[in-house]
Design an enzyme around this catalytic site. Structure first.
Site, mmCIF file in Angstrom:
data_model
loop_
_atom_site.group_PDB
_atom_site.id
_atom_site.type_symbol
_atom_site.label_atom_id
_atom_site.label_comp_id
_atom_site.label_asym_id
_atom_site.label_seq_id
_atom_site.Cartn_x
_atom_site.Cartn_y
_atom_site.Cartn_z
ATOM 1 N N ASP A 31 28.658 10.066 -14.549
ATOM 2 C CA ASP A 31 27.681 10.448 -15.673
ATOM 3 C C ASP A 31 27.995 10.752 -16.924
ATOM 4 O O ASP A 31 27.574 10.375 -18.021
ATOM 5 C CB ASP A 31 26.991 11.523 -15.089
ATOM 6 N N GLU A 33 30.789 9.987 -18.973
ATOM 7 C CA GLU A 33 31.347 8.794 -19.484
ATOM 8 C C GLU A 33 29.853 8.150 -20.046
ATOM 9 O O GLU A 33 29.821 7.632 -21.307
ATOM 10 C CB GLU A 33 32.301 7.774 -18.586
ATOM 11 N N ASP A 35 26.993 9.097 -20.494
ATOM 12 C CA ASP A 35 26.153 9.771 -21.342
ATOM 13 C C ASP A 35 26.773 9.680 -22.874
ATOM 14 O O ASP A 35 26.313 9.547 -23.936
ATOM 15 C CB ASP A 35 25.939 11.251 -20.955
ATOM 16 N N SER A 80 -3.264 -11.976 -3.759
ATOM 17 C CA SER A 80 -2.806 -10.995 -2.850
ATOM 18 C C SER A 80 -2.399 -11.582 -1.375
ATOM 19 O O SER A 80 -2.327 -12.777 -1.285
ATOM 20 C CB SER A 80 -4.015 -9.862 -2.474
ATOM 21 N N LEU A 81 -2.246 -10.728 -0.342
ATOM 22 C CA LEU A 81 -1.789 -11.064 0.887
ATOM 23 C C LEU A 81 -2.964 -10.836 2.123
ATOM 24 O O LEU A 81 -3.704 -9.928 2.086
ATOM 25 C CB LEU A 81 -0.587 -10.267 1.185
ATOM 26 N N GLU A 114 10.050 -8.731 4.382
ATOM 27 C CA GLU A 114 10.266 -7.619 3.442
ATOM 28 C C GLU A 114 9.404 -6.370 3.607
ATOM 29 O O GLU A 114 8.532 -6.632 4.502
ATOM 30 C CB GLU A 114 9.707 -8.301 2.069
ATOM 31 N N LYS A 116 6.621 -3.895 3.087
ATOM 32 C CA LYS A 116 5.280 -4.064 1.756
ATOM 33 C C LYS A 116 5.118 -2.730 1.364
ATOM 34 O O LYS A 116 4.918 -1.558 1.779
ATOM 35 C CB LYS A 116 3.934 -4.302 2.766
ATOM 36 N N ASP A 118 4.004 -0.077 -1.134
ATOM 37 C CA ASP A 118 2.548 0.788 -1.262
ATOM 38 C C ASP A 118 2.670 1.320 -2.932
ATOM 39 O O ASP A 118 2.784 2.691 -3.094
ATOM 40 C CB ASP A 118 2.353 1.737 -0.152
ATOM 41 N N ARG A 137 -1.341 -6.111 -12.295
ATOM 42 C CA ARG A 137 -1.802 -7.198 -11.611
ATOM 43 C C ARG A 137 -3.279 -7.241 -12.102
ATOM 44 O O ARG A 137 -3.679 -8.318 -12.168
ATOM 45 C CB ARG A 137 -1.847 -7.089 -10.060
ATOM 46 N N TYR A 249 9.552 -8.905 -5.825
ATOM 47 C CA TYR A 249 9.720 -9.681 -4.345
ATOM 48 C C TYR A 249 9.083 -11.244 -4.824
ATOM 49 O O TYR A 249 8.744 -11.814 -3.777
ATOM 50 C CB TYR A 249 8.726 -8.989 -3.604
ATOM 51 N N LYS A 314 7.149 -13.605 5.188
ATOM 52 C CA LYS A 314 7.047 -15.157 4.397
ATOM 53 C C LYS A 314 7.736 -16.089 4.834
ATOM 54 O O LYS A 314 9.042 -15.980 5.404
ATOM 55 C CB LYS A 314 7.728 -14.677 2.915
ATOM 56 N N LYS A 338 0.563 -5.243 8.687
ATOM 57 C CA LYS A 338 0.241 -3.529 8.277
ATOM 58 C C LYS A 338 0.467 -2.335 9.419
ATOM 59 O O LYS A 338 0.142 -2.734 10.234
ATOM 60 C CB LYS A 338 -0.790 -3.346 7.362
ATOM 61 N N CYS A 447 -10.051 40.307 5.042
ATOM 62 C CA CYS A 447 -9.174 39.522 5.862
ATOM 63 C C CYS A 447 -9.893 39.362 7.242
ATOM 64 O O CYS A 447 -10.575 39.998 7.915
ATOM 65 C CB CYS A 447 -8.067 40.586 6.163
ATOM 66 N N CYS A 450 -8.282 41.409 10.400
ATOM 67 C CA CYS A 450 -8.390 42.812 10.426
ATOM 68 C C CYS A 450 -9.449 43.384 9.673
ATOM 69 O O CYS A 450 -9.470 44.724 9.822
ATOM 70 C CB CYS A 450 -7.056 43.228 10.269
ATOM 71 N N CYS A 463 -3.753 39.253 2.498
ATOM 72 C CA CYS A 463 -4.232 40.448 3.211
ATOM 73 C C CYS A 463 -3.217 41.665 2.849
ATOM 74 O O CYS A 463 -2.092 41.323 3.297
ATOM 75 C CB CYS A 463 -4.377 40.299 4.656
ATOM 76 N N CYS A 469 -2.166 44.237 10.434
ATOM 77 C CA CYS A 469 -2.941 42.833 10.633
ATOM 78 C C CYS A 469 -2.535 42.342 11.821
ATOM 79 O O CYS A 469 -1.327 41.662 11.710
ATOM 80 C CB CYS A 469 -2.986 42.233 9.330
#
Ligand code: IVH
Length: 711
Positions: A31, A33, A35, A80-81, A114, A116, A118, A137, A249, A314, A338, A447, A450, A463, A469
């Site tokens: 990291d 190096e 940076d 779409s699928l 693959e 799917k 979300d 899209r 994809y 696919k 799904k 509460c 009690c 409470c 209580c």
């Protein structure tokens, strides 16, 4: 120095290391190096802006906000699928494919499987190897130009790599300097449109919502909404802070130098061009293997760091894909299988308010039972009053509930207010003025358990009747007996309720006097001699306990397992902790003032000290594993060492592994830091693994870890 040349070199180098880190997860520099290179580049660019390149990594941080997004018409519509939740439909899909291709029904046809994702579908256009336009899209035909925002996502290459060169370098196993040549040798692909999904990591989502809660901002319902909201941000600086990832994809238009004959090959080529391809992408020899793939992924669904809602199957052969072609909205050559929905709508029958161990009143919705993700859900948490106000929730409302992982189901939003006529889209928007019965549920200011007064404590209502209580008493006893505390097998919520209600237990100490109450217990419904014997045995067994777990069991506010461990490490035992001043507590191991005060105050209450004395008098015997061993000159080699676990271990769950090392005096860390002595890596390690490599930490396997334990 030739400034232009240096800027060019640095741009190539930083982009390349970015690819190694984010896409291949195989960094070769630290990291620090990295940076340093980035810093050098941004200093030079600031002085000589005329030499700054369009694909400069410094452009990822976001620029001036825009007023609105312009529209982009996709050259090829983004389809779409077709999707299904049923296995039979998937088998039918395979039959249709074969019929269409005049394939014998009993002959295997290959699929590429693959995840799917979300998230939010996007398209990225590269001209002469440079990322030029990125869009959402939208409706599939037209989307929005969100180029600036997409540039901030580190898994989206600003400039493409050269396929042949990367392949060569990887095959030759070259590293370091030679691999860095790849960028310089680049003969860019003329044109390509790459499609994929932008996602927000579950952890980043949680963190974002926690921050928004603090800032009094509306929360996002799920990572998908959060990702979409972040991409459709007018201010790209905000997008850059959102920790988004992109998985590719598919493609739209492309220039003919790109050659591939299967979907799987296309994915490999995309990876060589610099795109992030998920490693779960697999070939299935036939539809049965695709169904196995689904089962495998479904079983591991929660272990992914991002949300998926199914798998995509696919047809692998591109020629076959072309033969099958597309319907108006979906291709015939693919289908989405799904998972059962994690969300469902139902009605809130009632709202009850439960009182926890620390007295916090938590509103819980009692639902008309509904199946969510294959499990019946009857209750959902409403968190607190602010959440109820924000979502405008009341009894009788129709709500969307969601279950994620094994956490308690949650009410996402109101779909329809009780007594309100259906609005056009029946999608009630939080905060909308709906008048009439649109009011929200108010948590009572006494509460419910009690009857004593409550106080507002941040977002919580609490409470104040801590000691008397009954709900707080029950919850603290359940905590005391729980697995991670005293581990009294069999003493769960139901038994505790019974014992408290029948006045057999008033405090946790009374647990150890239950053997005097055998006859009274026998009189209670559902108790046989055997079950009483078992319970008393596990109570007896729990008397021998590691000291930090005993401290954790006491339920001191803000004292979790780790603070409990530190307390024992530094103060040895109850006496030591009790005698410590707030300053001692504060300075010894840097715990915050609030925790220090809470510990200090706990030991100032006579009732707490009485309970502790009674526990000791009954024979509870917490032992300090560390000090005993030190006393015998037999210190565990793990003593004082800092560990981090990442990935799934075969032989332990995370809690168990951490407990074991803590008992040996080691420290379990949650984040990658220089002070770590060991990073234990299980299966499917997360980004911590890559980070650990980058930081040059000592990495060991589970087997090596076990060896270390046995030393
Ligand atoms: S392929 C022509 N592959 O699902 C094929 N889509 O219902 C079109 N999605 O809009 C897409 N993961 O947002 C494809 N591995 C994957 C996907 C995927 C998620 C989304 C995508 C698309 C929607 C279609």
């Amino acid at each position: 120095m030739d400034i232009k040349k240096r800027i060019n070199e640095l741009t190539d180098e930083v982009n390349y290391h970015n690819y190694l880190y984010y896409v291949l997860e195989d960094p070769v520099i630290s990291d620090f190096e990295f940076d340093k290179l980035l810093k050098e580049l941004s200093v030079l660019e600031e002085k000589y802006p005329e030499y700054a390149r369009a694909d400069s990594p410094t452009k990822r941080v976001g620029g001036e906000p825009v007023d609105k997004f312009s529209q982009i018409t996709h050259h090829i519509p983004m389809l779409s699928l077709d999707n299904t939740y049923s296995k039979d439909d998937v088998i039918e899909f395979d039959r249709k494919v074969k019929r269409f291709l005049n394939f014998p029904a009993d002959k295997d046809i290959e699929y590429e499987c693959e995840l799917k994702f979300d998230g939010l579908a996007i398209e990225l256009i590269y001209e002469d190897g440079l990322f030029t336009v990125g869009s959402t899209r939208g409706d599939g035909v037209t989307g929005e130009d969100v180029t600036k925002n997409l540039k901030t996502i580190k898994t989206i290459p600003l400039k493409l790599l050269n396929i042949e060169d990367v392949e060569q370098a990887r095959q030759a196993g070259q590293t370091g300097q030679k691999r860095q040549e790849i960028y310089k040798m680049n003969k860019p692909l003329k044109y390509i449109e790459v499609r994929g999904e932008v996602l927000m990591d579950k952890k980043a989502f949680k963190k974002l919502n926690e921050q928004r809660l603090k800032d009094n901002m509306p929360l996002f319902a799920n990572p998908r909404n959060a990702a979409a909201g972040s991409i459709r941000q007018l201010d790209s600086k905000i997008t850059s802070e959102r920790n988004l990832v992109m998985f590719a994809y598919g493609i739209g238009e492309y220039s003919e130098e790109l050659k591939f004959s299967t979907q799987f090959e296309l994915m490999q080529k995309l990876k060589l061009l610099g795109f992030n391809i998920n490693k779960e992408t697999k070939i299935a020899k036939n539809i049965n293997e695709a169904l196995d793939y689904y089962e495998d992924i479904a079983a591991r669904r929660e272990s992914f760091s991002f949300d998926i809602d199914g798998v995509v199957i696919k047809l692998n052969d591109i020629k076959f894909q072309e033969k099958l072609g597309e319907l108006s909205k979906t291709p015939r050559w693919a289908t989405a299988y799904k998972f059962l929905a994690k969300q469902a709508t139902t009605v809130i029958k009632d709202i009850i308010v439960s009182v926890g161990r620390t007295g916090v009143l938590t509103p819980v919705a009692v639902l008309n039972p509904v199946i969510v993700g294959g499990v019946e859900v009857q209750r959902a948490t409403l968190h607190n009053q602010d959440e109820i106000v924000r979502k405008n929730i009341n009894i009788g409302d129709t709500v969307l509930v969601e279950r994620s992982g094994d956490v308690i189901p949650e009410v996402v939003k109101v779909v329809k207010k009780a007594g309100i006529v259906d609005s056009k889209d029946s999608d009630y928007k939080s905060g909308e003025d709906i008048g009439g019965r649109g009011d929200y549920f108010k948590i009572p200011n006494i509460c419910p358990c009690c009857g004593s007064v409550t106080v507002i404590d941040g977002a919580a209502i609490r409470c104040v009747n801590e000691l008397a209580c009954p709900c707080q008493i029950k919850a603290s006893i359940v905590h005391f007996a729980s697995k991670r505390a005293m581990d009294i097998d069999g003493l769960g919520e139901m038994l505790v309720d019974k014992f408290v209600e029948n006045k057999l237990i008033k405090t946790v100490a009374d647990i150890y006097y239950l053997h005097f109450e055998k006859e009274n217990i026998e009189k209670l419904e559902g108790f046989g001699k055997k079950s009483i014997e078992n319970l008393l045995n596990s109570i007896e067994k729990s008397k021998n306990i590691a000291y930090d777990r005993f401290i954790f069991a006491l339920g001191i506010r803000h004292v979790g397992e780790y603070v409990a461990f530190l307390l024992i490490k530094y103060f040895k035992d109850i006496e030591g902790i009790k005698n410590a001043s707030i300053e001692d507590l504060n300075s010894k191991f840097g715990i915050g003032e609030e925790i220090a005060k809470s510990i200090y105050n706990f030991f100032r209450l006579k009732s707490n000290l009485d309970v502790i004395s009674k526990l000791f008098a009954a024979g509870v015997n917490p032992h300090t594993v560390i000090s005993e061993k030190i006393g015998q000159g037999n210190v565990s080699p793990l003593y004082g060492k800092h560990f981090l676990f990442t990935g799934t271990l075969k032989n332990f769950n995370r809690d168990a592994a951490e407990n074991i090392i803590k008992e040996k005096g080691a420290i379990a860390e949650k984040t990658v830091k220089k002070s770590l002595d060991y990073v234990v890596v299980g299966e499917e390690p997360g980004s911590k693994y890559a980070k650990a490599i980058k930081s040059g930490l000592k990495i060991i396997s589970e087997d090596e870890f076990i060896k270390l334990l046995n030393e």
